[in-house]
Design a protein around this motif. Structure first.
Motif, PDB file in Angstrom:
ATOM      1  N   MET A  74       0.854  -1.177   0.000  1.00 62.65           N
ATOM      2  CA  MET A  74       0.000   0.000   0.000  1.00 62.65           C
ATOM      3  C   MET A  74       0.898   1.238   0.000  1.00 62.65           C
ATOM      4  O   MET A  74       1.817   1.338   0.800  1.00 62.65           O
ATOM      5  CB  MET A  74      -0.907  -0.013   1.230  1.00 62.65           C
ATOM      6  N   GLN A  75       0.619   2.163  -0.915  1.00 65.95           N
ATOM      7  CA  GLN A  75       1.352   3.416  -0.951  1.00 65.95           C
ATOM      8  C   GLN A  75       0.683   4.408  -0.007  1.00 65.95           C
ATOM      9  O   GLN A  75      -0.544   4.483   0.052  1.00 65.95           O
ATOM     10  CB  GLN A  75       1.386   3.998  -2.354  1.00 65.95           C
ATOM     11  N   VAL A  76       1.501   5.174   0.712  1.00 70.55           N
ATOM     12  CA  VAL A  76       1.001   6.133   1.693  1.00 70.55           C
ATOM     13  C   VAL A  76       1.585   7.501   1.363  1.00 70.55           C
ATOM     14  O   VAL A  76       2.775   7.629   1.091  1.00 70.55           O
ATOM     15  CB  VAL A  76       1.409   5.722   3.125  1.00 70.55           C
ATOM     16  N   ARG A  77       0.718   8.520   1.374  1.00 64.26           N
ATOM     17  CA  ARG A  77       1.171   9.890   1.107  1.00 64.26           C
ATOM     18  C   ARG A  77       0.460  10.838   2.058  1.00 64.26           C
ATOM     19  O   ARG A  77      -0.771  10.814   2.170  1.00 64.26           O
ATOM     20  CB  ARG A  77       0.847  10.271  -0.342  1.00 64.26           C
ATOM     21  N   GLU A  78       1.245  11.667   2.752  1.00 64.79           N
ATOM     22  CA  GLU A  78       0.636  12.684   3.608  1.00 64.79           C
ATOM     23  C   GLU A  78       0.130  13.818   2.724  1.00 64.79           C
ATOM     24  O   GLU A  78       0.823  14.254   1.801  1.00 64.79           O
ATOM     25  CB  GLU A  78       1.623  13.208   4.638  1.00 64.79           C
ATOM     26  N   LEU A  79      -1.066  14.295   3.012  1.00 64.34           N
ATOM     27  CA  LEU A  79      -1.626  15.420   2.263  1.00 64.34           C
ATOM     28  C   LEU A  79      -1.012  16.720   2.766  1.00 64.34           C
ATOM     29  O   LEU A  79      -0.233  16.733   3.717  1.00 64.34           O
ATOM     30  CB  LEU A  79      -3.152  15.434   2.402  1.00 64.34           C
ATOM     31  N   SER A  80      -1.383  17.829   2.152  1.00 69.59           N
ATOM     32  CA  SER A  80      -0.829  19.132   2.543  1.00 69.59           C
ATOM     33  C   SER A  80      -1.369  19.608   3.885  1.00 69.59           C
ATOM     34  O   SER A  80      -0.851  20.559   4.457  1.00 69.59           O
ATOM     35  CB  SER A  80      -1.122  20.169   1.462  1.00 69.59           C
ATOM     36  N   ILE A  81      -2.398  18.957   4.394  1.00 65.29           N
ATOM     37  CA  ILE A  81      -2.981  19.263   5.699  1.00 65.29           C
ATOM     38  C   ILE A  81      -2.437  18.236   6.694  1.00 65.29           C
ATOM     39  O   ILE A  81      -2.644  17.033   6.521  1.00 65.29           O
ATOM     40  CB  ILE A  81      -4.523  19.171   5.661  1.00 65.29           C
ATOM     41  N   ALA A  82      -1.724  18.697   7.734  1.00 66.45           N
ATOM     42  CA  ALA A  82      -1.199  17.771   8.740  1.00 66.45           C
ATOM     43  C   ALA A  82      -2.344  16.977   9.352  1.00 66.45           C
ATOM     44  O   ALA A  82      -3.381  17.546   9.698  1.00 66.45           O
ATOM     45  CB  ALA A  82      -0.435  18.533   9.824  1.00 66.45           C
ATOM     46  N   GLY A  83      -2.153  15.668   9.472  1.00 65.25           N
ATOM     47  CA  GLY A  83      -3.195  14.811  10.030  1.00 65.25           C
ATOM     48  C   GLY A  83      -4.082  14.181   8.983  1.00 65.25           C
ATOM     49  O   GLY A  83      -5.029  13.468   9.316  1.00 65.25           O
ATOM     50  N   ALA A  84      -3.793  14.424   7.708  1.00 64.62           N
ATOM     51  CA  ALA A  84      -4.568  13.831   6.620  1.00 64.62           C
ATOM     52  C   ALA A  84      -3.628  13.039   5.712  1.00 64.62           C
ATOM     53  O   ALA A  84      -2.545  13.511   5.362  1.00 64.62           O
ATOM     54  CB  ALA A  84      -5.295  14.908   5.822  1.00 64.62           C
ATOM     55  N   TRP A  85      -4.055  11.850   5.351  1.00 70.29           N
ATOM     56  CA  TRP A  85      -3.224  10.929   4.579  1.00 70.29           C
ATOM     57  C   TRP A  85      -4.032  10.288   3.461  1.00 70.29           C
ATOM     58  O   TRP A  85      -5.231  10.054   3.609  1.00 70.29           O
ATOM     59  CB  TRP A  85      -2.698   9.815   5.484  1.00 70.29           C
ATOM     60  N   GLU A  86      -3.343   9.948   2.374  1.00 66.34           N
ATOM     61  CA  GLU A  86      -3.927   9.213   1.258  1.00 66.34           C
ATOM     62  C   GLU A  86      -3.295   7.823   1.224  1.00 66.34           C
ATOM     63  O   GLU A  86      -2.075   7.689   1.366  1.00 66.34           O
ATOM     64  CB  GLU A  86      -3.628   9.947  -0.041  1.00 66.34           C
ATOM     65  N   PHE A  87      -4.121   6.794   1.030  1.00 67.07           N
ATOM     66  CA  PHE A  87      -3.657   5.417   0.957  1.00 67.07           C
ATOM     67  C   PHE A  87      -4.087   4.819  -0.383  1.00 67.07           C
ATOM     68  O   PHE A  87      -5.267   4.868  -0.723  1.00 67.07           O
ATOM     69  CB  PHE A  87      -4.246   4.589   2.107  1.00 67.07           C
ATOM     70  N   THR A  88      -3.128   4.292  -1.132  1.00 68.97           N
ATOM     71  CA  THR A  88      -3.416   3.661  -2.415  1.00 68.97           C
ATOM     72  C   THR A  88      -3.045   2.189  -2.316  1.00 68.97           C
ATOM     73  O   THR A  88      -1.871   1.846  -2.199  1.00 68.97           O
ATOM     74  CB  THR A  88      -2.628   4.332  -3.549  1.00 68.97           C
ATOM     75  N   PRO A  89      -4.052   1.302  -2.361  1.00 66.20           N
ATOM     76  CA  PRO A  89      -3.765  -0.119  -2.209  1.00 66.20           C
ATOM     77  C   PRO A  89      -3.231  -0.743  -3.498  1.00 66.20           C
ATOM     78  O   PRO A  89      -3.533  -0.272  -4.599  1.00 66.20           O
ATOM     79  CB  PRO A  89      -5.138  -0.713  -1.865  1.00 66.20           C
TER      80      PRO A  89
END
Length: 192
Positions: free
Chosen positions: A1-16
């Motif tokens: 799973m790829q993980v990327r933090e968004l520009s807002i601290a505390g928000a993340w995107e997960f790509t399975p």
């Protein structure tokens, strides 16, 4: 799973990772240990919600009182939505800013948002089905909203759907009656 933090601290995107064959596909849409590694603590699921929306429906911007707040892990199993995370935490360096991620049934991404962040989405096709894993249960007296069309936030909502047809926005009466960011700040509704 790829993980990327968004520009807002505390928000993340997960790509399975998706594994396909002549039967269809398989993927792990949620992995507790991957999420915990990204956010730095375990995520406890207290409630799971599902919404099905017509094209053009905008739901949100919703947030809950902190404490306890309500963290969410959001996916779109069917269709497509533009998912929006808004920083509503007074004093945060990104207060009043937002980030957006396309959640759909092709890439099957998910978004995690921490307590104190606002959440909204716009459905890009009829029947878009969104599932939210929530850290706390629904508490009507602790739930609030911000007007999704607030000019101060300036969210760039999509004007066309997944099929290229123009979107006619549809809102709940509650969401359209929600205060602006400025009004919510003045009323002391926002988390710090």
């Amino acid at each position: 799973m790829q993980v990327r933090e968004l520009s807002i601290a505390g928000a993340w995107e997960f790509t399975p990772a998706q594994f396909g064959d002549d039967r269809g596909i398989f993927l792990e849409s949620f992995k507790a240990e991957v999420l915990a590694a990204a956010i730095g603590h375990p995520f406890t699921v207290a409630q799971a919600n599902t919404s099905v929306s017509a094209a053009g429906v905008i739901r949100g911007i919703h947030f809950a009182d902190v404490p306890p707040g309500q963290a969410k892990y959001v996916t779109c199993a069917v269709g497509a939505v533009l998912d929006v995370v808004v920083d509503l935490r007074v004093g945060s360096p990104t207060f009043g800013e937002y980030d957006a991620v396309l959640l759909d049934d092709a890439d099957r991404k998910a978004v995690y948002l921490a307590e104190g962040l606002g959440h909204a989405f716009c459905s890009l096709q009829d029947g878009s089905t969104v599932t939210y894993l929530c850290s706390t249960g629904y508490n009507p007296s602790a739930e609030h909203g911000i007007d999704p069309l607030d000019r101060e936030l300036g969210i760039s909502w999509p004007l066309v759907g997944r099929d290229g047809a123009p979107l006619d926005f549809v809102f709940s009466a509650k969401d359209r009656a929600a205060p602006s960011l400025c009004e919510a700040t003045g009323a002391g509704l926002l988390p710090e």
